[in-house]
Design a protein around this motif. Structure first.
Motif, PDB file in Angstrom:
ATOM      1  N   ILE A   1      52.951  31.707  28.829  1.00 31.38           N
ATOM      2  CA  ILE A   1      53.280  30.485  27.962  1.00 31.38           C
ATOM      3  C   ILE A   1      52.860  30.545  26.534  1.00 31.38           C
ATOM      4  O   ILE A   1      52.972  29.731  25.427  1.00 31.38           O
ATOM      5  CB  ILE A   1      52.980  29.301  28.418  1.00 31.38           C
ATOM      6  N   PHE A   2      51.918  31.688  26.301  1.00 29.65           N
ATOM      7  CA  PHE A   2      51.273  31.894  25.034  1.00 29.65           C
ATOM      8  C   PHE A   2      52.115  32.587  24.044  1.00 29.65           C
ATOM      9  O   PHE A   2      52.623  33.674  24.334  1.00 29.65           O
ATOM     10  CB  PHE A   2      49.830  32.424  25.010  1.00 29.65           C
ATOM     11  N   ARG A   3      52.334  32.228  22.876  1.00 32.09           N
ATOM     12  CA  ARG A   3      53.092  33.006  21.684  1.00 32.09           C
ATOM     13  C   ARG A   3      52.447  32.607  20.531  1.00 32.09           C
ATOM     14  O   ARG A   3      51.792  31.635  20.344  1.00 32.09           O
ATOM     15  CB  ARG A   3      54.767  32.355  21.770  1.00 32.09           C
ATOM     16  N   GLY A   4      52.687  33.614  19.666  1.00 29.52           N
ATOM     17  CA  GLY A   4      52.159  33.415  18.423  1.00 29.52           C
ATOM     18  C   GLY A   4      52.722  34.541  17.263  1.00 29.52           C
ATOM     19  O   GLY A   4      53.157  35.525  17.884  1.00 29.52           O
ATOM     20  N   LYS A   5      52.315  34.228  16.074  1.00 25.85           N
ATOM     21  CA  LYS A   5      52.610  35.404  15.139  1.00 25.85           C
ATOM     22  C   LYS A   5      51.454  35.583  14.167  1.00 25.85           C
ATOM     23  O   LYS A   5      50.559  34.371  13.973  1.00 25.85           O
ATOM     24  CB  LYS A   5      53.952  34.788  14.025  1.00 25.85           C
ATOM     25  N   ILE A   6      51.300  36.796  13.600  1.00 24.86           N
ATOM     26  CA  ILE A   6      49.954  37.005  12.742  1.00 24.86           C
ATOM     27  C   ILE A   6      50.845  37.757  11.524  1.00 24.86           C
ATOM     28  O   ILE A   6      51.609  38.745  11.687  1.00 24.86           O
ATOM     29  CB  ILE A   6      49.267  37.597  13.363  1.00 24.86           C
ATOM     30  N   ALA A   7      50.555  37.140  10.351  1.00 26.27           N
ATOM     31  CA  ALA A   7      51.099  37.921   9.099  1.00 26.27           C
ATOM     32  C   ALA A   7      50.198  39.077   9.090  1.00 26.27           C
ATOM     33  O   ALA A   7      49.120  39.197   8.854  1.00 26.27           O
ATOM     34  CB  ALA A   7      50.890  37.014   7.913  1.00 26.27           C
ATOM     35  N   ILE A   8      51.107  40.512   9.024  1.00 26.53           N
ATOM     36  CA  ILE A   8      50.709  41.536   8.873  1.00 26.53           C
ATOM     37  C   ILE A   8      49.693  41.886   7.647  1.00 26.53           C
ATOM     38  O   ILE A   8      48.837  42.650   7.690  1.00 26.53           O
ATOM     39  CB  ILE A   8      51.766  42.676   8.842  1.00 26.53           C
ATOM     40  N   LYS A   9      50.214  40.999   6.572  1.00 29.64           N
ATOM     41  CA  LYS A   9      49.427  41.144   5.313  1.00 29.64           C
ATOM     42  C   LYS A   9      47.806  40.593   5.399  1.00 29.64           C
ATOM     43  O   LYS A   9      47.041  41.169   4.698  1.00 29.64           O
ATOM     44  CB  LYS A   9      49.981  40.543   4.245  1.00 29.64           C
ATOM     45  N   LYS A  10      47.793  39.740   6.345  1.00 32.03           N
ATOM     46  CA  LYS A  10      46.385  39.100   6.816  1.00 32.03           C
ATOM     47  C   LYS A  10      45.481  39.787   7.536  1.00 32.03           C
ATOM     48  O   LYS A  10      44.373  39.598   7.710  1.00 32.03           O
ATOM     49  CB  LYS A  10      46.606  37.664   7.401  1.00 32.03           C
ATOM     50  N   ILE A  11      46.039  40.982   8.127  1.00 31.63           N
ATOM     51  CA  ILE A  11      45.147  41.901   9.046  1.00 31.63           C
ATOM     52  C   ILE A  11      44.357  42.708   8.085  1.00 31.63           C
ATOM     53  O   ILE A  11      44.947  43.576   7.535  1.00 31.63           O
ATOM     54  CB  ILE A  11      46.237  42.633  10.049  1.00 31.63           C
ATOM     55  N   TYR A  12      43.300  42.849   8.275  1.00 31.02           N
ATOM     56  CA  TYR A  12      42.146  43.662   7.565  1.00 31.02           C
ATOM     57  C   TYR A  12      41.462  44.581   8.263  1.00 31.02           C
ATOM     58  O   TYR A  12      41.112  45.665   7.640  1.00 31.02           O
ATOM     59  CB  TYR A  12      41.259  42.831   6.491  1.00 31.02           C
TER      60      TYR A  12
ATOM     61  N   ASN B   1      42.987  36.994   8.854  1.00 29.51           N
ATOM     62  CA  ASN B   1      42.580  36.028   8.026  1.00 29.51           C
ATOM     63  C   ASN B   1      41.252  36.015   7.737  1.00 29.51           C
ATOM     64  O   ASN B   1      40.690  37.424   7.294  1.00 29.51           O
ATOM     65  CB  ASN B   1      42.756  34.534   8.822  1.00 29.51           C
ATOM     66  N   LYS B   2      40.336  35.071   7.806  1.00 26.40           N
ATOM     67  CA  LYS B   2      38.798  35.599   7.107  1.00 26.40           C
ATOM     68  C   LYS B   2      38.129  35.652   8.739  1.00 26.40           C
ATOM     69  O   LYS B   2      37.328  36.621   8.732  1.00 26.40           O
ATOM     70  CB  LYS B   2      38.220  34.257   6.516  1.00 26.40           C
ATOM     71  N   TYR B   3      38.010  34.934   9.642  1.00 28.36           N
ATOM     72  CA  TYR B   3      37.230  35.067  10.847  1.00 28.36           C
ATOM     73  C   TYR B   3      37.926  35.078  11.926  1.00 28.36           C
ATOM     74  O   TYR B   3      37.394  34.794  13.082  1.00 28.36           O
ATOM     75  CB  TYR B   3      36.137  33.703  10.929  1.00 28.36           C
ATOM     76  N   GLU B   4      39.169  35.101  12.222  1.00 26.83           N
ATOM     77  CA  GLU B   4      40.077  35.025  13.447  1.00 26.83           C
ATOM     78  C   GLU B   4      40.108  36.591  14.056  1.00 26.83           C
ATOM     79  O   GLU B   4      40.339  37.357  13.238  1.00 26.83           O
ATOM     80  CB  GLU B   4      41.429  34.575  13.161  1.00 26.83           C
ATOM     81  N   GLU B   5      40.143  36.667  15.393  1.00 29.11           N
ATOM     82  CA  GLU B   5      40.307  37.798  15.956  1.00 29.11           C
ATOM     83  C   GLU B   5      41.289  37.521  17.265  1.00 29.11           C
ATOM     84  O   GLU B   5      41.191  36.369  17.861  1.00 29.11           O
ATOM     85  CB  GLU B   5      39.252  38.544  16.169  1.00 29.11           C
ATOM     86  N   ILE B   6      41.983  38.794  17.629  1.00 25.60           N
ATOM     87  CA  ILE B   6      42.953  38.533  18.746  1.00 25.60           C
ATOM     88  C   ILE B   6      42.689  39.955  19.457  1.00 25.60           C
ATOM     89  O   ILE B   6      42.551  40.739  18.846  1.00 25.60           O
ATOM     90  CB  ILE B   6      44.402  38.200  18.609  1.00 25.60           C
ATOM     91  N   TYR B   7      42.744  39.853  20.834  1.00 27.10           N
ATOM     92  CA  TYR B   7      42.620  41.266  21.720  1.00 27.10           C
ATOM     93  C   TYR B   7      44.003  41.314  22.197  1.00 27.10           C
ATOM     94  O   TYR B   7      44.660  40.560  22.803  1.00 27.10           O
ATOM     95  CB  TYR B   7      41.660  41.025  22.579  1.00 27.10           C
ATOM     96  N   ILE B   8      44.657  42.600  22.156  1.00 28.91           N
ATOM     97  CA  ILE B   8      45.683  42.853  22.425  1.00 28.91           C
ATOM     98  C   ILE B   8      45.750  44.262  23.118  1.00 28.91           C
ATOM     99  O   ILE B   8      44.769  45.146  22.837  1.00 28.91           O
ATOM    100  CB  ILE B   8      47.123  43.140  21.474  1.00 28.91           C
ATOM    101  N   SER B   9      46.743  44.540  24.116  1.00 26.97           N
ATOM    102  CA  SER B   9      46.618  45.850  24.591  1.00 26.97           C
ATOM    103  C   SER B   9      48.065  46.627  24.789  1.00 26.97           C
ATOM    104  O   SER B   9      48.429  46.340  25.906  1.00 26.97           O
ATOM    105  CB  SER B   9      46.052  45.940  26.227  1.00 26.97           C
ATOM    106  N   PRO B  10      48.422  47.068  23.863  1.00 27.55           N
ATOM    107  CA  PRO B  10      49.919  47.646  23.593  1.00 27.55           C
ATOM    108  C   PRO B  10      49.849  48.990  24.532  1.00 27.55           C
ATOM    109  O   PRO B  10      48.829  49.633  24.580  1.00 27.55           O
ATOM    110  CB  PRO B  10      50.209  48.026  22.164  1.00 27.55           C
ATOM    111  N   ASP B  11      50.880  49.271  24.993  1.00 26.50           N
ATOM    112  CA  ASP B  11      51.266  50.777  25.666  1.00 26.50           C
ATOM    113  C   ASP B  11      51.000  51.607  24.668  1.00 26.50           C
ATOM    114  O   ASP B  11      52.372  51.686  23.990  1.00 26.50           O
ATOM    115  CB  ASP B  11      52.350  50.446  26.694  1.00 26.50           C
ATOM    116  N   GLY B  12      50.187  52.307  24.358  1.00 26.23           N
ATOM    117  CA  GLY B  12      50.191  53.632  23.167  1.00 26.23           C
ATOM    118  C   GLY B  12      49.573  52.935  21.931  1.00 26.23           C
ATOM    119  O   GLY B  12      50.438  52.401  20.880  1.00 26.23           O
ATOM    120  N   ASN B  13      48.304  52.757  21.980  1.00 22.73           N
ATOM    121  CA  ASN B  13      47.628  52.182  20.815  1.00 22.73           C
ATOM    122  C   ASN B  13      48.036  53.044  19.657  1.00 22.73           C
ATOM    123  O   ASN B  13      48.273  52.349  18.770  1.00 22.73           O
ATOM    124  CB  ASN B  13      46.109  52.297  21.231  1.00 22.73           C
TER     125      ASN B  13
END
Length: 144
Positions: free
Chosen positions: A75-86, A112-124
């Protein structure tokens, strides 16, 4: 738009199956020993088990287009602006925080400034290559 499926971790699958089986065993024991009614059985143990399975079993999915990294996990969905990834840490596991992922040793995406998310794509590596096409300023941190 490029779509990536999450890598499946056999340990995670075993934990989910073990959780569901233990809940079923608890339901059977409760019904036999305490003479619980069927309604009590379903509301106390059955529904939470069902909802937990719905949340945990779907395989997360990530997509990258020219502006956003989009994730879907249950049920979790979201978007992260690629330009904000540092920064992206490769081959690590985030033990605390938001994890729309199904495996260990994935990617920790800092944005952003202090946000982080963990993902595990097939093929880093394929995933990183795709992201770097849209934002070459992303710092990639690999384990030593």
């Amino acid at each position: 738009m490029k779509v990536f499926r999450s890598r499946q971790d056999p340990l995670m699958d075993a934990m989910i199956i073990g959780l569901i089986l233990s809940m079923i065993i608890m339901m059977i024991v409760t019904l036999r020993t305490e003479q619980a009614t069927f309604i009590e059985f379903v509301t106390i143990i059955g529904l939470p088990t069902f909802f937990m399975a719905i949340l945990l079993l779907p395989r997360p999915r990530y997509s990258i287009d020219s502006q956003y990294l989009t994730y879907r996990s249950g049920i979790f969905r979201g978007k992260i602006a690629i330009k904000k990834i540092y920064k992206i840490e490769v081959g690590k596991t985030l033990w605390v925080g938001f994890k729309p992922a199904a495996a260990r040793k994935g990617l920790i995406v800092h944005y952003n400034k202090y946000e982080e998310i963990y993902i595990s794509p097939d093929g880093n590596d394929d995933f990183l290559y795709e992201l770097m096409q849209y934002n070459p300023a992303i710092k990639i941190v690999r384990p030593a």
